[in-house]
Design an enzyme around this catalytic site. Structure first.
Site, PDB file in Angstrom:
ATOM      1  N   HIS A  39       0.831  -1.207   0.000  1.00 21.44           N
ATOM      2  CA  HIS A  39       0.000   0.000   0.000  1.00 21.44           C
ATOM      3  C   HIS A  39       0.866   1.257   0.000  1.00 21.44           C
ATOM      4  CE1 HIS A  39       0.956   0.861   4.207  1.00 21.44           C
ATOM      5  NE2 HIS A  39       0.800  -0.436   4.439  1.00 21.44           N
ATOM      6  N   GLY A  88       0.451  -2.126  12.130  1.00 22.04           N
ATOM      7  CA  GLY A  88      -0.087  -3.478  12.248  1.00 22.04           C
ATOM      8  C   GLY A  88      -1.522  -3.570  11.773  1.00 22.04           C
ATOM      9  N   GLU A 104      -1.560  -6.867   7.481  1.00 26.49           N
ATOM     10  CA  GLU A 104      -0.202  -6.640   7.963  1.00 26.49           C
ATOM     11  C   GLU A 104       0.080  -7.528   9.177  1.00 26.49           C
ATOM     12  OE1 GLU A 104       2.793  -6.239   7.816  1.00 26.49           O
ATOM     13  OE2 GLU A 104       3.124  -4.083   7.548  1.00 26.49           O
ATOM     14  N   LYS A 147       7.680   4.976  16.977  1.00 25.32           N
ATOM     15  CA  LYS A 147       8.841   4.071  16.961  1.00 25.32           C
ATOM     16  C   LYS A 147      10.026   4.644  17.732  1.00 25.32           C
ATOM     17  CE  LYS A 147       7.323   1.998  12.644  1.00 25.32           C
ATOM     18  NZ  LYS A 147       7.522   1.866  11.181  1.00 25.32           N
TER      19      LYS A 147
END
Length: 228
Positions: free
Chosen positions: A9, A22, A87, A98
């Site tokens: 995507h 996710g 995913e 992150k």
């Protein structure tokens, strides 16, 4: 000659914010829409006629599929959706930045969660899981199959049966198949298709919105591959 087009995507809103995504359901960013539209144009310019498309149940992949088919003037072809192409489930990391995760758990630990083959991230909470179980898009799935979190190995183990039972059957009929999915579900397909080692696949980068074409033999051995 069977032909497989794999396309991750386009950039999502959470990709742009550097968040673990996710199974969280987010839309494409403006850049992601442009990437998906560009993918469709590349397929159109290369005169590739798609016979059937497969995608996940997540909006960013569904939107990408729609833009690709619109851009290649093939919106009428059948599109099949499955949670098995979702995913990788990032469990308790989903929604976290992150960089913040690296500060909390350390660079090495986060790298291991992201880039190892068989190490799972922390499990999602029961509250998070309950929200998935109540989501209409997952009502048809045996809830015992719904993950709390996944490694890349876990992702491969749910993707490969879908490949065997569905995607490969159309390729064996000499069709051209589009799979519009996610970084790790595509990584799992590539590992299986190319027979890559665990070490090689964890470092394999998948570009967003870039159609990767596999030309296959009649028994689905890779003959050639290239990005459009």
């Amino acid at each position: 000659m069977p032909k497989l087009i794999l396309c991750r995507h386009g950039q999502s809103e959470w990709n742009a914010k550097n968040l673990f995504t996710g199974w969280a359901d987010v839309k494409l960013s403006k850049q992601g829409i442009e990437e998906a539209q560009s993918a469709g144009k590349k397929i159109y310019d290369n005169q590739i006629e798609i016979d059937i498309a497969f995608t996940s149940l997540l909006t960013r992949a569904l939107e990408t599929t729609q833009y690709i088919l619109a851009g290649s003037d093939q919106q009428w072809i059948p599109v099949y959706k499955s949670w098995r192409l979702n995913e990788r489930h990032y469990g308790g990391l989903q929604g976290l930045n992150k960089d913040d995760a690296r500060k909390k758990w350390g660079e090495d630990q986060v790298h291991q969660w992201r880039r190892s083959y068989d190490v799972r991230p922390p499990r999602e909470s029961e509250e998070q899981r309950e929200a998935y179980l109540k989501n209409r898009r997952y009502q048809h799935i045996d809830h015992r199959m719904m993950p709390y979190c996944e490694s890349l190995k876990d992702t491969l183990e749910r993707v490969v049966p879908f490949w065997t039972d569905h995607i490969s059957q159309h390729l064996l009929d000499d069709k051209t198949v589009l799979v519009s999915a996610h970084g790790n579900s595509i990584r799992a397909l590539i590992k299986y298709l190319e027979g890559l080692s665990e070490e090689d696949i964890v470092g394999y980068e998948i570009k967003t919105g870039a159609p990767l074409v596999y030309e296959l033999t009649d028994d689905l051995v890779v003959k050639d591959k290239y990005y459009l």
